[in-house]
Design a protein around this motif. Structure first.
Motif, PDB file in Angstrom:
ATOM      1  N   LEU A   9      21.266  21.227 -14.445  1.00  0.00           N
ATOM      2  CA  LEU A   9      20.710  21.952 -15.582  1.00  0.00           C
ATOM      3  C   LEU A   9      19.581  21.076 -16.114  1.00  0.00           C
ATOM      4  N   LYS A  10      18.363  21.541 -15.947  1.00  0.00           N
ATOM      5  CA  LYS A  10      17.165  20.744 -16.215  1.00  0.00           C
ATOM      6  C   LYS A  10      16.957  20.514 -17.717  1.00  0.00           C
ATOM      7  N   PRO A  11      16.075  19.550 -18.062  1.00  0.00           N
ATOM      8  CA  PRO A  11      15.801  19.289 -19.473  1.00  0.00           C
ATOM      9  C   PRO A  11      15.406  20.536 -20.265  1.00  0.00           C
ATOM     10  N   CYS A  12      14.661  21.457 -19.662  1.00  0.00           N
ATOM     11  CA  CYS A  12      14.283  22.675 -20.382  1.00  0.00           C
ATOM     12  C   CYS A  12      15.516  23.481 -20.783  1.00  0.00           C
ATOM     13  N   THR A  13      16.559  23.425 -19.992  1.00  0.00           N
ATOM     14  CA  THR A  13      17.790  24.151 -20.299  1.00  0.00           C
ATOM     15  C   THR A  13      18.465  23.551 -21.520  1.00  0.00           C
ATOM     16  N   LEU A  33      34.122  25.282 -11.315  1.00  0.00           N
ATOM     17  CA  LEU A  33      33.480  24.045 -11.744  1.00  0.00           C
ATOM     18  C   LEU A  33      34.363  22.881 -11.312  1.00  0.00           C
ATOM     19  N   ALA A  34      33.845  22.039 -10.425  1.00  0.00           N
ATOM     20  CA  ALA A  34      34.612  20.919  -9.879  1.00  0.00           C
ATOM     21  C   ALA A  34      34.181  19.576 -10.459  1.00  0.00           C
ATOM     22  N   GLY A  35      33.008  19.535 -11.098  1.00  0.00           N
ATOM     23  CA  GLY A  35      32.522  18.307 -11.708  1.00  0.00           C
ATOM     24  C   GLY A  35      31.350  18.606 -12.620  1.00  0.00           C
ATOM     25  N   MET A  36      31.246  17.809 -13.708  1.00  0.00           N
ATOM     26  CA  MET A  36      30.147  18.025 -14.650  1.00  0.00           C
ATOM     27  C   MET A  36      29.965  16.768 -15.475  1.00  0.00           C
ATOM     28  N   LYS A  37      28.697  16.339 -15.635  1.00  0.00           N
ATOM     29  CA  LYS A  37      28.423  15.206 -16.513  1.00  0.00           C
ATOM     30  C   LYS A  37      26.956  15.212 -16.929  1.00  0.00           C
ATOM     31  N   MET A  38      26.704  14.586 -18.072  1.00  0.00           N
ATOM     32  CA  MET A  38      25.349  14.441 -18.575  1.00  0.00           C
ATOM     33  C   MET A  38      24.823  13.081 -18.137  1.00  0.00           C
ATOM     34  N   VAL A  39      23.594  13.070 -17.619  1.00  0.00           N
ATOM     35  CA  VAL A  39      22.968  11.826 -17.177  1.00  0.00           C
ATOM     36  C   VAL A  39      21.494  11.830 -17.555  1.00  0.00           C
ATOM     37  N   GLN A  40      20.959  10.628 -17.761  1.00  0.00           N
ATOM     38  CA  GLN A  40      19.512  10.474 -17.935  1.00  0.00           C
ATOM     39  C   GLN A  40      18.958  10.064 -16.583  1.00  0.00           C
ATOM     40  N   LEU A  41      18.137  10.910 -15.996  1.00  0.00           N
ATOM     41  CA  LEU A  41      17.562  10.596 -14.687  1.00  0.00           C
ATOM     42  C   LEU A  41      16.519   9.503 -14.819  1.00  0.00           C
ATOM     43  N   VAL A  62       6.594  16.578 -11.975  1.00  0.00           N
ATOM     44  CA  VAL A  62       7.989  16.960 -11.743  1.00  0.00           C
ATOM     45  C   VAL A  62       8.914  15.872 -12.281  1.00  0.00           C
ATOM     46  N   LYS A  63       8.621  14.626 -11.939  1.00  0.00           N
ATOM     47  CA  LYS A  63       9.469  13.523 -12.403  1.00  0.00           C
ATOM     48  C   LYS A  63       9.436  13.397 -13.923  1.00  0.00           C
ATOM     49  N   ASP A  64       8.271  13.493 -14.513  1.00  0.00           N
ATOM     50  CA  ASP A  64       8.168  13.408 -15.979  1.00  0.00           C
ATOM     51  C   ASP A  64       8.993  14.509 -16.644  1.00  0.00           C
ATOM     52  N   SER A  65       8.915  15.706 -16.107  1.00  0.00           N
ATOM     53  CA  SER A  65       9.681  16.816 -16.658  1.00  0.00           C
ATOM     54  C   SER A  65      11.180  16.551 -16.571  1.00  0.00           C
ATOM     55  N   MET A  66      11.627  16.034 -15.444  1.00  0.00           N
ATOM     56  CA  MET A  66      13.058  15.803 -15.224  1.00  0.00           C
ATOM     57  C   MET A  66      13.595  14.618 -16.029  1.00  0.00           C
ATOM     58  N   MET A  67      12.697  13.785 -16.578  1.00  0.00           N
ATOM     59  CA  MET A  67      13.123  12.644 -17.398  1.00  0.00           C
ATOM     60  C   MET A  67      12.894  12.890 -18.890  1.00  0.00           C
ATOM     61  N   ALA A  68      12.466  14.087 -19.259  1.00  0.00           N
ATOM     62  CA  ALA A  68      12.134  14.385 -20.656  1.00  0.00           C
ATOM     63  C   ALA A  68      13.332  14.225 -21.593  1.00  0.00           C
ATOM     64  N   CYS A  69      14.510  14.487 -21.099  1.00  0.00           N
ATOM     65  CA  CYS A  69      15.763  14.302 -21.830  1.00  0.00           C
ATOM     66  C   CYS A  69      16.870  14.290 -20.786  1.00  0.00           C
ATOM     67  N   PRO A  70      18.111  14.049 -21.181  1.00  0.00           N
ATOM     68  CA  PRO A  70      19.180  14.075 -20.177  1.00  0.00           C
ATOM     69  C   PRO A  70      19.298  15.446 -19.508  1.00  0.00           C
ATOM     70  N   LEU A 128      25.247  15.750  -3.844  1.00  0.00           N
ATOM     71  CA  LEU A 128      26.484  15.494  -4.596  1.00  0.00           C
ATOM     72  C   LEU A 128      26.827  14.016  -4.571  1.00  0.00           C
ATOM     73  N   LYS A 129      26.632  13.358  -3.437  1.00  0.00           N
ATOM     74  CA  LYS A 129      26.888  11.904  -3.344  1.00  0.00           C
ATOM     75  C   LYS A 129      25.903  11.116  -4.203  1.00  0.00           C
ATOM     76  N   ARG A 130      24.690  11.640  -4.346  1.00  0.00           N
ATOM     77  CA  ARG A 130      23.665  10.961  -5.154  1.00  0.00           C
ATOM     78  C   ARG A 130      24.046  10.957  -6.635  1.00  0.00           C
ATOM     79  N   PHE A 131      24.680  12.021  -7.108  1.00  0.00           N
ATOM     80  CA  PHE A 131      24.927  12.174  -8.537  1.00  0.00           C
ATOM     81  C   PHE A 131      26.380  12.015  -8.971  1.00  0.00           C
ATOM     82  N   PHE A 132      27.314  12.057  -8.037  1.00  0.00           N
ATOM     83  CA  PHE A 132      28.735  11.949  -8.387  1.00  0.00           C
ATOM     84  C   PHE A 132      29.439  10.894  -7.550  1.00  0.00           C
ATOM     85  N   GLU A 133      30.329  10.175  -8.183  1.00  0.00           N
ATOM     86  CA  GLU A 133      31.289   9.331  -7.462  1.00  0.00           C
ATOM     87  C   GLU A 133      32.401  10.265  -6.980  1.00  0.00           C
ATOM     88  N   PRO A 134      33.086   9.915  -5.889  1.00  0.00           N
ATOM     89  CA  PRO A 134      34.144  10.809  -5.375  1.00  0.00           C
ATOM     90  C   PRO A 134      35.185  11.200  -6.429  1.00  0.00           C
TER      91      PRO A 134
END
Length: 154
Positions: A9-13, A33-41, A62-70, A128-134
């Motif tokens: 869910l992108k910063p605009c969301t 829903l099997a996993g969910m967390k808020m992260v700052q990219l 693209v990168k600036d947009s994705m780092m605008a907020c968590p 999924l491996k990039r953003f979640f631990e098992p």
């Protein structure tokens, strides 16, 4: 086939207060829903995640947009989940997305298009491996499961 897929869910969301509405769309469809967390990219993780765009003139935008907020990263699961999520999301350009899709209902932009969704089984596994631990992806019996699929569909 039961699949797991990544949805970001992108910063605009988040900025537009649409988190609940968007996750609700996936859950109403029947995805678990099997996993969910808020992260700052970070720049580092986005360089990896969007490496395929690194030569494009809009890469930094693209990168600036994705780092605008968590952001909120989600793992959804279901039969053919990757295709189901991408159908719900609609085409990348929100201006061209059909009404009834997430982007068609909530986006007027190619960039600020509400969600990122894995585009293949291989991409979903890597992402999924990039953003979640098992241990951050959960297996549990969903009470409605027997009412979502015929017994020969999964």
């Amino acid at each position: 086939m039961m699949e797991k897929t990544l949805v970001i869910l992108k910063p605009c969301t988040l900025q537009r207060g649409l988190v609940g509405e968007i996750t609700n769309r996936f859950e109403r469809k029947g995805l678990r829903l099997a996993g969910m967390k808020m992260v700052q990219l970070t720049d580092e993780i986005l360089n990896e995640h969007y490496a395929h765009l690194s030569a494009k003139p809009f890469f930094q935008r693209v990168k600036d947009s994705m780092m605008a907020c968590p952001v909120i990263v989600c793992c959804f699961e279901g039969v053919d989940a990757i295709g189901a999520v991408r159908t719900l999301a609609g085409p990348t350009n929100g201006r061209k997305a059909a009404p009834g899709t997430i982007r068609g209902d909530y986006s007027m932009s190619f960039q600020e298009n509400i969600v990122h969704a894995s585009d293949s089984l291989e991409a979903a596994e890597v992402e999924l491996k990039r953003f979640f631990e098992p241990e951050e992806i959960f297996e549990y019996n969903q009470a409605t499961f027997d009412f979502l699929y015929a017994n020969d569909e999964y």
